[in-house]
Write a protein that holds these residues in place. Sequence first.
Motif, PDB file in Angstrom:
ATOM      1  N   ASP A 101       0.783  -1.260   0.124  1.00 56.02           N
ATOM      2  CA  ASP A 101       0.029  -0.183  -0.134  1.00 56.02           C
ATOM      3  C   ASP A 101       0.698   1.258  -0.099  1.00 56.02           C
ATOM      4  OD1 ASP A 101      -2.648  -1.480  -0.013  1.00 56.02           O
ATOM      5  OD2 ASP A 101      -2.022  -1.928   2.016  1.00 56.02           O
ATOM      6  N   GLN A 122      -4.480   5.711   4.191  1.00 58.04           N
ATOM      7  CA  GLN A 122      -5.666   5.785   3.197  1.00 58.04           C
ATOM      8  C   GLN A 122      -5.434   6.092   1.960  1.00 58.04           C
ATOM      9  OE1 GLN A 122      -7.515   9.337   5.493  1.00 58.04           O
ATOM     10  NE2 GLN A 122      -5.894  10.718   4.421  1.00 58.04           N
ATOM     11  N   PRO A 162      -5.621   0.016   3.747  1.00 58.09           N
ATOM     12  CA  PRO A 162      -5.977   1.349   4.020  1.00 58.09           C
ATOM     13  C   PRO A 162      -7.511   1.757   3.996  1.00 58.09           C
ATOM     14  CG  PRO A 162      -4.461   0.795   2.375  1.00 58.09           C
ATOM     15  CD  PRO A 162      -4.898  -0.495   2.707  1.00 58.09           C
ATOM     16  N   ARG A 163      -7.845   2.717   4.724  1.00 54.61           N
ATOM     17  CA  ARG A 163      -9.165   3.295   4.490  1.00 54.61           C
ATOM     18  C   ARG A 163      -9.258   4.002   2.941  1.00 54.61           C
ATOM     19  NH1 ARG A 163     -11.536   8.556   7.575  1.00 54.61           N
ATOM     20  NH2 ARG A 163     -13.540   7.778   7.601  1.00 54.61           N
ATOM     21  N   THR A 164     -10.406   3.834   2.424  1.00 56.69           N
ATOM     22  CA  THR A 164     -10.803   4.418   0.999  1.00 56.69           C
ATOM     23  C   THR A 164     -11.593   5.765   1.229  1.00 56.69           C
ATOM     24  OG1 THR A 164     -12.801   3.116   0.692  1.00 56.69           O
ATOM     25  CG2 THR A 164     -10.427   2.234  -0.168  1.00 56.69           C
ATOM     26  N   ILE A 165     -11.307   6.922   0.570  1.00 54.87           N
ATOM     27  CA  ILE A 165     -11.688   7.967   0.761  1.00 54.87           C
ATOM     28  C   ILE A 165     -12.196   8.270  -0.877  1.00 54.87           C
ATOM     29  CG2 ILE A 165     -11.825  10.413   1.141  1.00 54.87           C
ATOM     30  CD1 ILE A 165      -9.808   9.881   3.423  1.00 54.87           C
ATOM     31  N   TYR A 189     -16.943   3.040  -0.683  1.00 51.67           N
ATOM     32  CA  TYR A 189     -15.900   3.590  -0.247  1.00 51.67           C
ATOM     33  C   TYR A 189     -16.227   3.718   1.403  1.00 51.67           C
ATOM     34  CZ  TYR A 189     -15.157   5.098  -5.040  1.00 51.67           C
ATOM     35  OH  TYR A 189     -14.915   4.935  -6.296  1.00 51.67           O
ATOM     36  N   ASP A 190     -15.282   4.005   2.054  1.00 53.19           N
ATOM     37  CA  ASP A 190     -15.304   4.153   3.289  1.00 53.19           C
ATOM     38  C   ASP A 190     -15.789   5.512   3.773  1.00 53.19           C
ATOM     39  OD1 ASP A 190     -14.374   1.571   4.396  1.00 53.19           O
ATOM     40  OD2 ASP A 190     -12.256   2.308   3.798  1.00 53.19           O
ATOM     41  N   ARG A 191     -15.710   6.407   2.981  1.00 52.70           N
ATOM     42  CA  ARG A 191     -15.990   7.694   3.207  1.00 52.70           C
ATOM     43  C   ARG A 191     -15.790   8.493   1.656  1.00 52.70           C
ATOM     44  NH1 ARG A 191     -12.904  12.741   6.612  1.00 52.70           N
ATOM     45  NH2 ARG A 191     -14.313  14.573   6.394  1.00 52.70           N
ATOM     46  N   THR A 210      -1.834  12.128   7.798  1.00 53.32           N
ATOM     47  CA  THR A 210      -1.923  10.884   7.629  1.00 53.32           C
ATOM     48  C   THR A 210      -1.370  10.379   6.309  1.00 53.32           C
ATOM     49  OG1 THR A 210      -4.246  11.096   8.588  1.00 53.32           O
ATOM     50  CG2 THR A 210      -3.841   9.161   7.229  1.00 53.32           C
ATOM     51  N   SER A 224      -0.932   8.953   3.123  1.00 49.41           N
ATOM     52  CA  SER A 224      -2.126   8.726   1.968  1.00 49.41           C
ATOM     53  C   SER A 224      -1.413   8.595   0.842  1.00 49.41           C
ATOM     54  CB  SER A 224      -2.750  10.057   2.200  1.00 49.41           C
ATOM     55  OG  SER A 224      -3.284  10.480   3.252  1.00 49.41           O
TER      56      SER A 224
END
Length: 367
Positions: free
Chosen positions: A177, A182, A208-211, A228-230, A244, A246
């Motif tokens: 990643d 994220q 990872p978080r997805t935005i 997506y997470d957000r 963060t 990214s």
Amino acid sequence: MTDAWAIEIDRDDIAKAALVADPAAPLASGQIRVTLDSYAMTANNITYAVFGKPSGLFGNDQGYWDFFAERDAPGRLPVWGFATVTESAAEGIAIGDRFYGYYPMAREAVLTAGNIGPGGFTDVTPRRTTLPPIYNHYQRIEALEGYRAADHDYWPVFRPLFLTGWLIADQFEDEGDYGAAQILIASASSKTAIGLGFSLAQRQGPRPRTIGLTSEAHVAALTEQKIYDRVIAYDDIAALDSGTPSALVDMAGNGAVTEAVHGHFGDNLKASIIVGKSHWDADAGEAALPGPERQGFFAPGRSQKRIADWGGAAFGQKIAAAWLAFMDVAPRLARIDKRSGGEAALGAYRDMLSGRVDPKVGIVVEP
């Protein structure tokens, strides 16, 4: 206008396109003539047009116009779709055989068939032999892994784009990643972005978080899709925590978004990957940016790597399993808009070029 037509595009100005008669020429030995049954028109096709002329993308002096037109002729845009053989001078291919693959935006196409087998064939037209192999392979419908008749219209609309998204997700996992906590996915309502978001969400274990980054008008609808997470608007990038670690995946090549993300995260941006150029008329942001150097993602190259790593059969099985899982949710992500005939095909191209197509619509043209 005769029954046989094609759409020709100015190689120097992709906004100039015309519907022209395309009279049939006799077949040479080894050639087949197909009639296109249906094909998709997506933002991916605009990327093909943008990179129609040689740009180094293929590692040689060729571009997407080289698939279906000689250098001294207007461009013919490649599209993904289904076609039926109407005339054959190739042993092993019969009239009535149906194939999924890469075709020109036209009523008919002539292909030179080589490596013919139960699963399909490879187009061996001389100018195509030095182009990425994934574009030259034509698969019999009966041999398509993961194909279901109920999903037929979603194949040309989503399959090439989902494959690209899935391959990007695979590269992220392969690269740890890039050290990102994220992943920001620009043009998040695009079909490739949705494929990436879906594929990342399916990963087993930590990820990872997805935005998703999109225009304000699409935030609510995209949030409801739960891909997506957000989801946030482009104007809200500055509200994200710049500390963060990214990564950015840009599906459209819009320089303003790239500059906003690079400027906000600086050295905390661990990777910046550009995938397409559907925003063909926007500034691509070529100026020096803080943070990492941008890198291009080329799906055919990644496919070839994974086929070499895993073998063709295993690669096909992995993408088929992922595709079938995606097909369980695809109907709620996009509705199919069917259009018929040459004028409708030209209109679909112009609509996509101008950005007038709702992201939740998948255009299928039936020539």
